[in-house]
Write an enzyme that holds these catalytic residues in place. Structure first.
Site, mmCIF file in Angstrom:
data_model
loop_
_atom_site.group_PDB
_atom_site.id
_atom_site.type_symbol
_atom_site.label_atom_id
_atom_site.label_comp_id
_atom_site.label_asym_id
_atom_site.label_seq_id
_atom_site.Cartn_x
_atom_site.Cartn_y
_atom_site.Cartn_z
ATOM 1 N N THR A 171 0.866 -1.188 0.000
ATOM 2 C CA THR A 171 0.000 0.000 0.000
ATOM 3 C C THR A 171 0.901 1.235 0.000
ATOM 4 O O THR A 171 2.043 1.160 0.452
ATOM 5 C CB THR A 171 -0.868 -0.042 1.280
ATOM 6 O OG1 THR A 171 -1.889 -1.002 1.074
ATOM 7 C CG2 THR A 171 -1.498 1.302 1.629
ATOM 8 N N ARG A 199 -15.186 -5.584 0.705
ATOM 9 C CA ARG A 199 -14.399 -5.267 1.898
ATOM 10 C C ARG A 199 -13.692 -3.907 1.709
ATOM 11 O O ARG A 199 -13.050 -3.666 0.709
ATOM 12 C CB ARG A 199 -13.362 -6.371 2.149
ATOM 13 C CG ARG A 199 -12.470 -6.140 3.377
ATOM 14 C CD ARG A 199 -11.150 -5.514 3.021
ATOM 15 N NE ARG A 199 -10.198 -5.518 4.131
ATOM 16 C CZ ARG A 199 -9.056 -4.837 4.125
ATOM 17 N NH1 ARG A 199 -8.722 -4.122 3.071
ATOM 18 N NH2 ARG A 199 -8.245 -4.867 5.145
ATOM 19 N N VAL A 200 -13.833 -3.040 2.695
ATOM 20 C CA VAL A 200 -13.087 -1.785 2.699
ATOM 21 C C VAL A 200 -12.175 -1.816 3.914
ATOM 22 O O VAL A 200 -12.617 -2.173 5.009
ATOM 23 C CB VAL A 200 -14.041 -0.564 2.735
ATOM 24 C CG1 VAL A 200 -13.273 0.727 2.907
ATOM 25 C CG2 VAL A 200 -14.870 -0.509 1.443
ATOM 26 N N GLY A 201 -10.912 -1.456 3.709
ATOM 27 C CA GLY A 201 -9.957 -1.514 4.815
ATOM 28 C C GLY A 201 -9.826 -0.178 5.536
ATOM 29 O O GLY A 201 -10.694 0.694 5.451
ATOM 30 N N THR A 222 -0.194 1.638 7.062
ATOM 31 C CA THR A 222 -0.249 0.499 6.137
ATOM 32 C C THR A 222 -0.164 -0.784 6.943
ATOM 33 O O THR A 222 0.374 -0.800 8.049
ATOM 34 C CB THR A 222 0.889 0.577 5.097
ATOM 35 O OG1 THR A 222 0.860 -0.615 4.295
ATOM 36 C CG2 THR A 222 2.269 0.692 5.732
ATOM 37 N N GLY A 225 -5.368 -4.090 7.699
ATOM 38 C CA GLY A 225 -6.310 -2.997 7.887
ATOM 39 C C GLY A 225 -7.260 -3.158 9.050
ATOM 40 O O GLY A 225 -7.581 -2.185 9.745
HETATM 41 N N1 ASP Z 1 -4.034 -1.405 5.051
HETATM 42 C C1 ASP Z 1 -4.403 -1.949 3.776
HETATM 43 C C2 ASP Z 1 -5.724 -2.653 3.929
HETATM 44 O O1 ASP Z 1 -5.892 -3.384 4.866
HETATM 45 C C3 ASP Z 1 -3.408 -2.907 3.240
HETATM 46 C C4 ASP Z 1 -1.972 -2.441 3.335
HETATM 47 O O2 ASP Z 1 -1.685 -1.440 3.946
HETATM 48 O O3 ASP Z 1 -1.100 -3.077 2.776
HETATM 49 O O4 ASP Z 1 -6.554 -2.497 3.084
#
Ligand code: ASP
Length: 301
Positions: A171, A199-201, A222, A225
């Site tokens: 990310t 799904r929303v993180g 990051t 999530g």
């Molecule tokens: N935080 C992001 C999510 O869970 C993934 C990531 O940061 O790599 O959607």
């Protein structure tokens, strides 16, 4: 007049050895573009958007081109942009068929009464603003497709622990302070591998994947999530700054809390209102680039 400052990340996770150079180079290139803007007196908001656009276009990272795939083999992206001067924010969740989700997030902030648009509504809004259709095929890379195949039944599915350790790393995010003392943040992601459709993180959620307030500082997170959301990690880091912590101390404290309180995994970048930058992570690796007080760019992975 404050001295401008910048730090950005290209994700925290189990970044494979053979992609370390790509990660460092991609981060350095994005930092250079954002720094060219900031050091000439440009706004923090423009600098973080520019950095994240570059990272979204780079197939190395899990955002825009190179986003990871849902369980159904589709691409759904999340992004946010937040302005520390006004606390205005714009975000998109589970958006499809756009090249630069962060650009749509900016339009949400500037041209709607809302902070977050999701799914088909977000895509329709993007079209209404003249953002062209960007076919999913143009966003998918061979590397993500291989990971997706591996996660399918019979494809050597990884254990839950392994998903937690490596979930959707790469990310991207950036935080900056400009010459006018304004901070801003942008974060963009494809989410986590094999996620359920819809799904929303944490990334597009104010205070979770990003936070910016001129009175405090700015942070972009990051990692896994679901754990980052539970600890509202980016706002928590900014509040620690209000309590007297430096950017580095705030980053370390929230990652410790993430680990101890919810057994979470991730990383965070922080800039405080003095322009000091910091980052911390509890994953095997994190890709970062920042500008040193002497004005040179350093990248690490
Ligand atoms: N935080 C992001 C999510 O869970 C993934 C990531 O940061 O790599 O959607």
């Amino acid at each position: 007049m404050p001295t401008p400052s910048l730090i950005l990340h290209g994700g925290a996770g189990n970044i494979p050895d053979d992609t370390l150079q790509e990660h460092a180079d991609g981060c350095r290139q994005a930092a250079q573009i954002a720094w060219d803007l900031l050091s000439r007196g440009g706004p923090a908001l423009d600098a973080v958007e520019a950095a994240v656009r570059v990272l979204e276009d780079d197939p190395t990272f899990n955002a825009g081109h190179g986003a990871c795939l849902t369980r159904d083999g589709d691409i759904e992206m999340d992004a946010i942009l937040m302005d520390g001067a006004t606390l205005n924010a714009g975000a998109v969740g589970a958006i499809q068929r756009v090249k630069n989700p962060v650009a749509v997030a900016r339009l949400v902030m500037e041209r709607t009464q809302h902070c977050l648009l999701v799914g088909a509504g977000a895509e329709a809004f993007a079209r209404s603003q003249g953002i062209p259709v960007w076919p999913t095929q143009n966003l998918i890379t061979e590397r993500r497709l291989a990971r997706w195949r591996e996660a399918q039944p019979g494809g050597g599915q990884r254990s839950e622990t392994s998903v937690r350790e490596t979930a959707g790393h790469d990310t991207v995010g950036a935080v900056a302070l400009d010459v006018n003392g304004h901070v801003a943040v942008a974060t963009s992601t494809g989410g986590i591998d094999n996620k359920l459709p819809g799904r929303v993180g944490d990334s597009p959620l104010i205070g979770c994947g990003a936070y910016a307030d001129d009175a405090l500082g700015a942070a972009s997170a990051t990692g896994w999530g679901e754990s980052l959301m539970k600890t509202v990690i980016s706002k928590s880091a900014c509040e620690l700054i209000a309590g007297g912590a430096t950017a580095q101390q705030a980053a370390e404290a929230v990652i410790r809390h993430l680990d101890e309180r919810v057994n979470g995994r991730g990383g965070i970048i922080v800039v405080d209102r003095q322009g000091r930058v910091g980052y911390a992570f509890n994953t095997p690796r994190m890709a970062c680039a920042w500008v040193t007080p002497e004005g040179s760019i350093r990248a690490e992975c």
